[in-house]
Motif scaffolding. Structure first.
Motif, PDB file in Angstrom:
ATOM      1  N   GLY A  78      -1.114   3.279   5.352  1.00  0.00           N
ATOM      2  CA  GLY A  78      -0.611   4.144   5.218  1.00  0.00           C
ATOM      3  C   GLY A  78       0.424   3.345   4.014  1.00  0.00           C
ATOM      4  N   GLY A  79       1.408   2.332   3.448  1.00  0.00           N
ATOM      5  CA  GLY A  79       1.471   2.274   2.538  1.00  0.00           C
ATOM      6  C   GLY A  79       0.686   3.022   1.151  1.00  0.00           C
ATOM      7  N   ALA A  80       1.521   2.471   0.284  1.00  0.00           N
ATOM      8  CA  ALA A  80       0.728   2.563  -1.666  1.00  0.00           C
ATOM      9  C   ALA A  80      -0.379   1.742  -1.850  1.00  0.00           C
ATOM     10  CB  ALA A  80       1.773   3.036  -2.462  1.00  0.00           C
ATOM     11  N   ASN A  81       0.102   0.418  -2.100  1.00  0.00           N
ATOM     12  CA  ASN A  81      -0.700  -1.027  -2.321  1.00  0.00           C
ATOM     13  C   ASN A  81      -1.505  -1.213  -1.212  1.00  0.00           C
ATOM     14  OD1 ASN A  81       0.552  -0.811  -5.077  1.00  0.00           O
ATOM     15  ND2 ASN A  81       2.098  -0.233  -3.716  1.00  0.00           N
ATOM     16  N   SER A  82      -3.223  -1.690  -1.378  1.00  0.00           N
ATOM     17  CA  SER A  82      -3.478  -2.539  -1.774  1.00  0.00           C
ATOM     18  C   SER A  82      -4.111  -3.898  -1.874  1.00  0.00           C
ATOM     19  CB  SER A  82      -4.776  -1.740  -0.042  1.00  0.00           C
ATOM     20  OG  SER A  82      -5.646  -1.120  -1.011  1.00  0.00           O
ATOM     21  N   ALA A  97      -2.028  -5.045   2.768  1.00  0.00           N
ATOM     22  CA  ALA A  97      -2.184  -3.581   2.719  1.00  0.00           C
ATOM     23  C   ALA A  97      -0.297  -3.065   2.817  1.00  0.00           C
ATOM     24  CB  ALA A  97      -2.768  -2.871   3.002  1.00  0.00           C
ATOM     25  N   GLU A  98      -0.206  -2.316   2.397  1.00  0.00           N
ATOM     26  CA  GLU A  98       0.913  -1.528   3.101  1.00  0.00           C
ATOM     27  C   GLU A  98       1.155  -0.753   3.545  1.00  0.00           C
ATOM     28  OE1 GLU A  98       4.690  -1.608  -1.025  1.00  0.00           O
ATOM     29  OE2 GLU A  98       3.119  -0.697  -1.090  1.00  0.00           O
ATOM     30  N   THR A  99       2.200  -1.098   4.371  1.00  0.00           N
ATOM     31  CA  THR A  99       2.312   0.123   5.818  1.00  0.00           C
ATOM     32  C   THR A  99       3.062   1.415   5.969  1.00  0.00           C
ATOM     33  OG1 THR A  99       4.368  -1.318   6.997  1.00  0.00           O
ATOM     34  CG2 THR A  99       1.507  -1.627   7.997  1.00  0.00           C
ATOM     35  N   SER A 100       3.165   2.337   6.968  1.00  0.00           N
ATOM     36  CA  SER A 100       4.545   3.240   6.420  1.00  0.00           C
ATOM     37  C   SER A 100       5.753   2.919   6.419  1.00  0.00           C
ATOM     38  CB  SER A 100       4.073   4.444   7.690  1.00  0.00           C
ATOM     39  OG  SER A 100       3.741   3.880   8.496  1.00  0.00           O
ATOM     40  N   VAL A 101       5.541   1.028   7.454  1.00  0.00           N
ATOM     41  CA  VAL A 101       6.999   1.164   7.836  1.00  0.00           C
ATOM     42  C   VAL A 101       8.035  -0.184   7.043  1.00  0.00           C
ATOM     43  CG1 VAL A 101       8.739   0.211  10.003  1.00  0.00           C
ATOM     44  CG2 VAL A 101       5.818   1.293  10.193  1.00  0.00           C
ATOM     45  N   VAL A 102       8.847   0.714   6.245  1.00  0.00           N
ATOM     46  CA  VAL A 102      10.123  -0.552   5.650  1.00  0.00           C
ATOM     47  C   VAL A 102      10.143  -1.585   6.364  1.00  0.00           C
ATOM     48  CG1 VAL A 102      12.339  -0.499   4.969  1.00  0.00           C
ATOM     49  CG2 VAL A 102      11.274   2.512   4.953  1.00  0.00           C
ATOM     50  N   ASP A 103      10.067  -2.427   5.492  1.00  0.00           N
ATOM     51  CA  ASP A 103      10.543  -3.307   6.035  1.00  0.00           C
ATOM     52  C   ASP A 103      11.559  -4.516   6.159  1.00  0.00           C
ATOM     53  OD1 ASP A 103      11.358  -6.889   5.739  1.00  0.00           O
ATOM     54  OD2 ASP A 103       8.398  -7.202   5.360  1.00  0.00           O
ATOM     55  N   PRO A 104      11.470  -4.681   7.944  1.00  0.00           N
ATOM     56  CA  PRO A 104      13.185  -4.865   8.100  1.00  0.00           C
ATOM     57  C   PRO A 104      13.267  -5.648   8.131  1.00  0.00           C
ATOM     58  CG  PRO A 104      11.599  -5.440   9.499  1.00  0.00           C
ATOM     59  CD  PRO A 104      10.380  -5.196   9.050  1.00  0.00           C
ATOM     60  N   GLY A 106      13.581  -6.807   4.890  1.00  0.00           N
ATOM     61  CA  GLY A 106      14.169  -6.428   2.795  1.00  0.00           C
ATOM     62  C   GLY A 106      12.797  -7.164   2.354  1.00  0.00           C
ATOM     63  N   GLU A 107      11.694  -7.881   3.042  1.00  0.00           N
ATOM     64  CA  GLU A 107      10.849  -8.382   2.124  1.00  0.00           C
ATOM     65  C   GLU A 107      10.294  -8.007   0.562  1.00  0.00           C
ATOM     66  OE1 GLU A 107      10.380 -12.547   5.255  1.00  0.00           O
ATOM     67  OE2 GLU A 107       9.212 -10.815   4.783  1.00  0.00           O
ATOM     68  N   ASP A 108      10.016  -8.613   0.357  1.00  0.00           N
ATOM     69  CA  ASP A 108       8.369  -8.445  -1.079  1.00  0.00           C
ATOM     70  C   ASP A 108       7.207  -9.495  -0.982  1.00  0.00           C
ATOM     71  OD1 ASP A 108       7.057  -6.856  -2.772  1.00  0.00           O
ATOM     72  OD2 ASP A 108       8.432  -8.286  -4.502  1.00  0.00           O
ATOM     73  N   PHE A 109       6.992  -9.284   0.400  1.00  0.00           N
ATOM     74  CA  PHE A 109       6.356 -10.120   1.182  1.00  0.00           C
ATOM     75  C   PHE A 109       5.384 -10.374  -0.008  1.00  0.00           C
ATOM     76  CE2 PHE A 109       2.582 -12.364   3.178  1.00  0.00           C
ATOM     77  CZ  PHE A 109       3.157 -13.609   3.704  1.00  0.00           C
ATOM     78  N   CYS A 110       4.104  -9.194   0.168  1.00  0.00           N
ATOM     79  CA  CYS A 110       2.913  -9.219  -0.776  1.00  0.00           C
ATOM     80  C   CYS A 110       2.929  -9.230  -2.629  1.00  0.00           C
ATOM     81  CB  CYS A 110       2.109  -8.074   0.169  1.00  0.00           C
ATOM     82  SG  CYS A 110       1.025  -8.257   1.034  1.00  0.00           S
ATOM     83  N   GLY A 111       4.531  -9.120  -3.129  1.00  0.00           N
ATOM     84  CA  GLY A 111       5.004  -8.978  -4.109  1.00  0.00           C
ATOM     85  C   GLY A 111       4.592  -7.955  -5.275  1.00  0.00           C
ATOM     86  N   PHE A 112       4.457  -6.580  -4.315  1.00  0.00           N
ATOM     87  CA  PHE A 112       4.181  -5.625  -5.145  1.00  0.00           C
ATOM     88  C   PHE A 112       5.395  -5.268  -5.798  1.00  0.00           C
ATOM     89  CE2 PHE A 112       0.642  -4.474  -1.241  1.00  0.00           C
ATOM     90  CZ  PHE A 112       0.052  -5.076  -2.153  1.00  0.00           C
ATOM     91  N   LYS A 113       6.518  -5.062  -5.512  1.00  0.00           N
ATOM     92  CA  LYS A 113       7.755  -4.381  -6.490  1.00  0.00           C
ATOM     93  C   LYS A 113       7.658  -6.035  -7.637  1.00  0.00           C
ATOM     94  CE  LYS A 113      10.635  -2.384  -3.324  1.00  0.00           C
ATOM     95  NZ  LYS A 113      12.242  -2.677  -2.476  1.00  0.00           N
ATOM     96  N   ALA A 114       7.697  -6.909  -7.257  1.00  0.00           N
ATOM     97  CA  ALA A 114       7.967  -8.586  -8.173  1.00  0.00           C
ATOM     98  C   ALA A 114       6.539  -8.724  -9.267  1.00  0.00           C
ATOM     99  CB  ALA A 114       7.685  -9.270  -7.145  1.00  0.00           C
ATOM    100  N   MET A 115       5.759  -7.716  -9.142  1.00  0.00           N
ATOM    101  CA  MET A 115       4.331  -7.171 -10.118  1.00  0.00           C
ATOM    102  C   MET A 115       4.612  -6.326 -11.090  1.00  0.00           C
ATOM    103  SD  MET A 115       1.195  -8.866  -7.918  1.00  0.00           S
ATOM    104  CE  MET A 115       1.137  -7.834  -7.011  1.00  0.00           C
TER     105      MET A 115
END
Length: 419
Positions: A78-82, A97-104, A106-115
């Motif tokens: 359900g999310g954008a990146n995988s 893979a990202e889900t459709s649920v916002v991380d409660p 506020g983490e960026d565990f898979c680093g998609f924002k960091a990249m």
């Protein structure tokens, strides 16, 4: 008679040298993969390839078979990146893979924002893809996790968050994460060394042995694609953990970790050297312990990423500016892969990420225009190369102009989850 015996002896010597020589390779262009983390990560025994492509915004989990390509990202979770980190011979792919649920948290565990990828800040879960459907796997009570490899028995290895906060984690990471395995949909936490709060499992062989590391939470580590500084390279056999040692470093520089293993129980990875300023690839066996594999001539750093059951090893060797050179380690000799492909190849190979039982290698390459492509290198039917490459060929540099800061850019995503 003496002349005949001399000729026979010489012929035998030449034959033995030919056996020891690395093979030549033909190269198949897998097409553009975009910036990090776009690349092939793993090649299965039957030639199936797992990876990700980031050419049009989000990064999409991808499978290849030779030049055929299948996007397995939609609908995904359900999310954008995988990202698909591995695939087995039956076509079961694993990754994150990202889900459709916002991380409660506020983490960026898979680093998609960091990249720098478009991300809504959603949770990122471990997945198993099979028969056209992607299924999320359980965590240890936290919101995120990732699968790094799957064996022929369907057992998987990776990492998962717990529900417990880790006070040593720098923002935005909040929760502890542990090395885990999954079997029949159930998760099992692996022990870490005393004093190490966090850990990750990177590979699992067909006997259920697991390779990975324990250490401490850190800022997002672009080499591992995790918020992790690995301090101890580990091997798990059931609930028994073995510290594989190191090459003299503490791990506080670039890390000490086991990245892969084969069905013979041979383990590979990287370790900091004394002083923690440089790191080298290693091979560990139960009989001999940890062995420094060195680098290609002129380089100062290296990582061992992929190993097959014949003990052939691939990975990147890097110069002082982190410019990568892909290598094949075979019979105690490290050879630059670019010296083993046709001289007129349109691709210059940068990373070697995985090698299968047939000797096929996948990794990342660059074109003359600076576009990043995946590649498949297949041992040629023409047999061995015409001799062990000269030191000049071993340390060969790119015949094209790489993009600015290419070396450090590739050290952002060395593909070391590749197997």
């Amino acid at each position: 008679m003496k002349t005949i015996m001399t000729w026979i002896a010489a012929s035998s010597l030449l034959a033995s040298l030919a056996i020891a020589q690395p093979p030549r390779y033909t190269v198949t262009d897998l097409g553009p993969v975009g910036p990090a983390p776009g690349q092939p990560f793993f090649v299965a025994p039957n030639g199936l390839i797992a990876g990700t492509v980031a050419t049009n915004g989000p990064t999409n989990a991808m499978l290849w078979y030779k030049k055929l390509k299948l996007n397995i990202a939609k609908p995904g979770l359900g999310g954008a990146n995988s990202v698909a980190f591995a695939v087995d011979g039956a076509g079961q792919a694993v990754g994150e893979a990202e889900t459709s649920v916002v991380d409660p948290k506020g983490e960026d565990f898979c680093g998609f924002k960091a990249m720098g990828l478009p991300s809504a800040g959603n949770s990122c879960l471990p997945f198993l893809w099979q028969n056209g459907a992607m299924t999320a796997l359980p965590t240890l009570g936290g919101n995120n996790g990732a699968v790094n490899q799957i064996n022929k028995n369907g057992e998987m290895a990776g990492l998962a968050e717990t529900a417990r906060p880790d006070p040593d984690c720098p923002a935005p990471q909040v929760l502890h994460f542990k090395p885990v395995t999954w079997a029949s949909g159930k998760i099992h936490e692996l022990v870490t060394l005393d004093g190490d709060r966090d850990g990750a499992a990177f590979a699992i062989n067909d006997h259920g042995q697991v390779a990975g590391a324990s250490g401490q939470c850190s800022a997002f580590n672009p080499n591992l694609l995790e918020n992790f500084l690995p301090l101890h390279a580990l091997l798990w056999q059931g609930d028994i953990v073995t510290d594989l040692g190191n090459l003299g470093g503490t791990g506080q520089g670039f890390g000490n970790l086991a990245l892969n293993l084969n069905n013979q129980g041979q383990v590979i990875g990287q370790s900091d050297l004394a002083g923690d300023a440089n790191f080298h690839a290693f091979l560990w066996t139960k009989e001999t312990g940890i062995q420094d594999l060195g680098t290609l001539p002129g380089d100062v750093n290296s990582v061992a990423v992929g190993i097959n059951d014949s003990g052939e090893i691939v990975g990147p060797s890097l110069d002082a500016n982190f410019n990568p050179h892909p290598y094949l380690w075979q019979n105690g000799v490290m050879t630059n892969l670019n010296s083993l492909i046709p001289a007129n190849s349109p691709l210059y190979l940068l990373l070697a990420c995985s090698i299968n039982s047939s000797g096929e290698i996948v990794g990342l390459a660059v074109t003359s225009t600076g576009e990043y492509h995946g590649y498949l290198a297949t041992p040629s039917s023409n047999g061995a190369a015409g001799g062990i490459s000269s030191p000049a060929a071993q340390g060969m540099t790119s015949p094209i102009t790489l993009p600015d800061n290419a070396g450090r850019q590739f050290f952002r995503g060395l593909g070391i989850r590749g197997r």
